[in-house]
Scaffold this motif. Structure first.
Motif, PDB file in Angstrom:
ATOM      1  N   ARG A  70     -18.570  51.382  49.100  1.00  0.00           N
ATOM      2  CA  ARG A  70     -18.771  52.583  48.270  1.00  0.00           C
ATOM      3  C   ARG A  70     -18.101  52.491  46.904  1.00  0.00           C
ATOM      4  N   SER A  71     -17.723  51.313  46.493  1.00  0.00           N
ATOM      5  CA  SER A  71     -17.001  51.195  45.218  1.00  0.00           C
ATOM      6  C   SER A  71     -17.858  51.656  44.039  1.00  0.00           C
ATOM      7  N   LYS A  72     -19.200  51.601  44.197  1.00  0.00           N
ATOM      8  CA  LYS A  72     -20.076  52.052  43.110  1.00  0.00           C
ATOM      9  C   LYS A  72     -20.763  53.372  43.450  1.00  0.00           C
ATOM     10  N   TYR A  73     -20.197  54.079  44.396  1.00  0.00           N
ATOM     11  CA  TYR A  73     -20.776  55.363  44.822  1.00  0.00           C
ATOM     12  C   TYR A  73     -20.737  56.387  43.681  1.00  0.00           C
ATOM     13  N   ARG A  74     -21.861  57.062  43.489  1.00  0.00           N
ATOM     14  CA  ARG A  74     -21.935  58.147  42.502  1.00  0.00           C
ATOM     15  C   ARG A  74     -22.212  59.481  43.198  1.00  0.00           C
ATOM     16  N   ASP A  75     -23.303  59.521  43.953  1.00  0.00           N
ATOM     17  CA  ASP A  75     -23.639  60.724  44.715  1.00  0.00           C
ATOM     18  C   ASP A  75     -24.545  60.328  45.868  1.00  0.00           C
ATOM     19  N   ALA A  76     -24.687  61.254  46.818  1.00  0.00           N
ATOM     20  CA  ALA A  76     -25.471  60.956  48.019  1.00  0.00           C
ATOM     21  C   ALA A  76     -26.930  60.688  47.684  1.00  0.00           C
ATOM     22  N   ALA A  77     -27.469  61.408  46.722  1.00  0.00           N
ATOM     23  CA  ALA A  77     -28.886  61.274  46.373  1.00  0.00           C
ATOM     24  C   ALA A  77     -29.240  59.863  45.922  1.00  0.00           C
ATOM     25  N   SER A  78     -28.320  59.185  45.238  1.00  0.00           N
ATOM     26  CA  SER A  78     -28.602  57.824  44.767  1.00  0.00           C
ATOM     27  C   SER A  78     -28.094  56.757  45.730  1.00  0.00           C
ATOM     28  N   PHE A  79     -27.102  57.091  46.556  1.00  0.00           N
ATOM     29  CA  PHE A  79     -26.491  56.091  47.443  1.00  0.00           C
ATOM     30  C   PHE A  79     -27.293  55.870  48.720  1.00  0.00           C
ATOM     31  N   VAL A  80     -27.854  56.939  49.267  1.00  0.00           N
ATOM     32  CA  VAL A  80     -28.595  56.851  50.534  1.00  0.00           C
ATOM     33  C   VAL A  80     -30.046  56.500  50.225  1.00  0.00           C
ATOM     34  N   LYS A  81     -30.476  55.327  50.646  1.00  0.00           N
ATOM     35  CA  LYS A  81     -31.792  54.827  50.270  1.00  0.00           C
ATOM     36  C   LYS A  81     -32.905  55.325  51.190  1.00  0.00           C
ATOM     37  N   GLU A  82     -32.613  55.519  52.470  1.00  0.00           N
ATOM     38  CA  GLU A  82     -33.658  55.924  53.416  1.00  0.00           C
ATOM     39  C   GLU A  82     -34.034  57.377  53.151  1.00  0.00           C
ATOM     40  N   PRO A  83     -35.310  57.664  52.881  1.00  0.00           N
ATOM     41  CA  PRO A  83     -35.699  59.009  52.408  1.00  0.00           C
ATOM     42  C   PRO A  83     -35.337  60.154  53.348  1.00  0.00           C
ATOM     43  N   GLN A  84     -35.595  60.007  54.664  1.00  0.00           N
ATOM     44  CA  GLN A  84     -35.320  61.121  55.579  1.00  0.00           C
ATOM     45  C   GLN A  84     -33.823  61.368  55.724  1.00  0.00           C
ATOM     46  N   ALA A  85     -33.053  60.282  55.778  1.00  0.00           N
ATOM     47  CA  ALA A  85     -31.594  60.435  55.857  1.00  0.00           C
ATOM     48  C   ALA A  85     -31.072  61.099  54.597  1.00  0.00           C
TER      49      ALA A  85
END
Length: 758
Positions: A70-85
């Motif tokens: 998560r060192s480059k984590y910005r927000d959940a919307a951009s970090f989580v790639k799987e659409p339903q998750a």
């Protein structure tokens, strides 16, 4: 009258002790997470209802979150790639903002698995009640709390009313005496128990673990026992609080301090089962009989010691045909042969993590085995800490260095490979030594094969490349508190790391946000109820399996939906469709006419619906078109979830009548289920049998009434009760509002843009 610990907590939290038909249990703490909550918040919005007690609700994310760096984590919307998750997680964030609920998100180092975060923060307290929409909620019973779970309807119920409908369950005592042998941990204790009682042995009960062995376990080890009590069919698990409990709790952020600590402690010391309390069931286990253990099959009770051999179904054909069939099915799925030794089983993967075994003591046990050794070239091994604070603590002790040097992948916090809902999954055919709690077919990924073990056993398997007796690596040490609470260097360190308790926020000091958000009068009645049920006439789809678990009813990947509908096509997917061609399996009953349109399912095997607490299994059955399921017995949570969604679940212990209904199904003749008369009749109208149904469920089903509307008719009683509770147990109220933002505590990720500055 002498009472058990469960009796005492249950009675203390009954809103109206005189209501025997629909008893309401007041909930002191509510944990929520992303998977089952979207539909619950949608229900609140539809009916214009507030969250009743935001000061008693805490949220995190765990099931769907990636465990990547998560060192480059910005927000959940951009970090989580799987659409339903991503949808489930961002919806939870939207809902907690709207309702002002404290949230430990991915930018917060306190984020983690819900059943690690709760005790770690001190949310779970002795004598209290806790609810969470996850079947492993009993974990929290290790501190002497009554921790119960349920589906989305129950989550919405708690959010709207701060209560849950909860009948009184039976008392089941598990007494373990003596000293554990070398290399034996709490995971081995509970696997040994499951091997004795089976997955339905404690159905309808609350287990209390006691005895000298239990008293000699740390809190984290006790959590393992309570966590897996659900795998034995229990509704919850408990350990009476003692000095070990009090030492574990003191100083945690949500635990009372100062004068209130001593008031709470005085009460907590009264929480034990009385000497002559009545136990409905008891099991006595000698600790010396417990060996390092594994599961070999696809049920948590498929247990043998590591020195043992796999069973032969031929030995059970004559007297236990159902068991023989289950063994054959498991052996086929697991690609194993009867009578082979446990140590001959090779593994491709090793997973150390999950709400069962991802705490600091678990990581120490694995590191102790891994130190100075290397993971086998044929194995991919991963370690997933249960929370950001566990990860932080492990790194401060150097455990990450030891594990990475040995070849383990060191991950971020989350549920990870416990269940196939995030990127960490087994490929078809891969075999895993896993510290999780369930080994169902496809649990860790479609076609994946799971063997449940302790963290020390998992590390040993990673090094050898096959299931291995950890005692080959350990000349001393076991799961007792004398060894598990110490770092590898022999120091004793608080298990949640060096994070000071949050200072009270100003609104808490002034008494703000510690009141009930009461619904408006017009919001007490739901805008829609449940489907009405009177008489159903249909050909019954005949099933012949026992222990049909919820993962088999609907695979875990479909738990990512944010709707209650659309799951019918995926019902029994692993049985209905070929895993390679994805075409229908013609021999499966629901792929044949007239069963494609059946409204009744009849199963001759026991324990239907064991496994997850989430309602998706019921939604899938209803969406397919089923209105009634008949079986010898049901898992408690599945049974409760059924009625809330208009599905009539009929436990039928009349074997002859069950066989008759099943035979009618095989003959493709209709049967009739008459709820008002509580009768089942054949196609000519002749009575096959009568059945029992509790009066409350019957009333709701016939009239299409939902639980929340019924409960809110008694809202004044809830308000009166919680007013008294707030006077009696002031330390339980308002404390979640004391939590401060991760930025203020220095627990935020530096690049995060979604910091929740409360």
């Amino acid at each position: 009258m002498p009472l058990t610990l469960y009796d005492k907590i249950y009675q203390e939290h009954l809103v109206n002790p005189d209501d025997k038909a629909a008893p309401l249990l007041y909930i002191d703490s509510h944990l929520i997470f992303e998977v089952p909550t979207a539909q619950a918040f949608d229900g609140l919005k539809k009916n214009n209802r507030p969250v009743r007690r935001t000061d008693l609700t805490l949220a995190t994310v765990d099931h769907n979150v990636p465990t990547d760096d998560r060192s480059k984590y910005r927000d959940a919307a951009s970090f989580v790639k799987e659409p339903q998750a991503r949808t489930q997680i961002t919806l939870l964030e939207k809902n907690i903002k709207e309702h002002d609920i404290r949230y430990l998100g991915m930018s917060d180092r306190r984020q983690g698995i819900v059943h690690v975060v709760g005790p770690e923060q001190g949310l779970t307290l002795p004598g209290s009640t806790l609810f969470c929409g996850d079947s492993h909620t009993p974990t929290h019973g290790a501190v002497g709390a009554l921790a119960v779970s349920g589906g989305t309807s129950d989550i919405e119920h708690v959010l709207a009313t701060q209560t849950v409908l909860q009948k009184k369950y039976k008392n089941f005592r598990v007494q373990v005496e003596g000293e554990l042998g070398p290399g034996v941990y709490s995971k081995d204790i509970v696997l040994h128990l499951l091997g004795k009682i089976g997955t339905a042995g404690a159905t309808g009960c609350v287990i209390e673990f006691c005895g000298s062995t239990i008293r000699n376990l740390s809190m984290e080890a006790r959590m393992v026992l309570c966590n897996m009590s659900i795998e034995g069919g229990a509704r919850s698990g408990l350990v009476a609080p003692d000095e070990v409990t009090f030492e574990y709790l003191k100083g945690r952020p949500l635990v009372p301090s100062g004068a209130e600590w001593y008031k709470a402690l005085t009460y907590w010391k009264t929480l034990y089962s009385d000497e002559y309390a009545l136990w409905d069931f008891s099991v006595l286990i000698n600790a010396s009989d417990i060996a390092p253990s594994i599961t070999w099959g696809t049920s948590p009770d498929d247990v043998i010691p590591i020195t043992g051999h796999l069973p032969d179904p031929a030995d059970f054909d004559e007297k236990q045909p159902f068991k023989a069939a289950a063994i054959r099915r498991s052996l086929k799925y697991m690609a194993l042969e009867p009578n082979i030794s446990a140590t001959s089983i090779k593994v491709d993967r090793v997973f150390i993590g999950s709400c069962t075994n991802s705490r600091i003591e678990d990581l120490r046990a694995a590191a102790k085995v891994a130190r100075g050794r290397k993971v086998a070239d044929s194995v991919y091994a991963m370690v997933v800490p249960g929370s950001g604070l566990v990860r932080q603590q492990a790194e401060s002790e150097g455990l990450d260095v030891i594990l990475k040097a040995a070849g383990f992948d060191w991950r971020e916090a989350g549920c990870s490979m416990c269940l196939a809902m995030n990127p960490d999954v087994l490929a078809p055919g891969e075999r895993c030594a896993s510290t999780t709690n369930r080994n169902f077919e496809g649990r860790q990924g479609p076609g994946g094969r799971t063997h449940l073990v302790s963290p020390a056993m998992a590390a040993a398997a990673a090094i050898k490349g096959h299931l291995t007796d950890v005692r080959e690596f350990l000349t001393s040490g076991n799961g007792s508190i004398a060894t598990t609470q110490l770092t590898l260097e022999g120091d004793k360190v608080s298990s949640y790391g060096k994070v000071a308790a949050s200072a009270p926020a100003s609104n808490f000091e002034n008494g703000g946000d510690t009141f009930a958000n009461r619904p408006a009068q017009q919001a007490k009645r739901s805008v829609e109820g449940i489907p009405k049920f009177r008489v159903v006439r249909s050909v019954a789809a005949p099933f012949d399996m026992q222990n049909i678990n919820t993962d088999l009813v609907i695979p875990g990947d479909y738990l990512k939906t944010v709707k209650r509908t659309g799951l019918g096509p995926h019902l029994f997917e692993e049985l209905r469709y070929d895993s390679t061609s994805h075409k229908e399996v013609s021999s499966f009953v629901l792929n044949q006419d007239p069963y494609r349109k059946s409204q009744i399912l009849v199963c001759t095997g026991e324990n239907f619906g064991c496994g997850s607490s989430r309602e998706h299994a019921v939604w899938a059955l209803v969406d397919f078109g089923f209105k009634c399921v008949i079986a010898p017995s049901f898992a408690s949570i599945f049974f409760n979830n059924s009625g809330k969604n208009g599905l009539l679940a009929i436990p039928l212990d009349d074997a002859a009548a069950l066989r008759k209904i099943h035979a009618e199904g095989l003959a493709k003749r209709e049967v009739e289920v008459d709820l008002p008369k509580q009768e089942i009749r054949d196609f000519e109208g002749r009575l096959i049998t009568t059945f029992e149904v509790d009066s409350y469920t019957k009333h709701c089903l016939i009239n299409g009434l939902d639980d929340i509307s019924n409960t809110l008719m008694s809202e004044e009683k809830i308000f009166d009760f919680e007013t008294k509770q707030q006077t009696k147990f002031p330390w339980l109220f308002g404390r979640i509002r004391k939590l401060q933002s991760p930025r203020r505590l220095g627990l935020h990720l530096p690049g995060a843009q979604d910091i929740f500055d409360w």
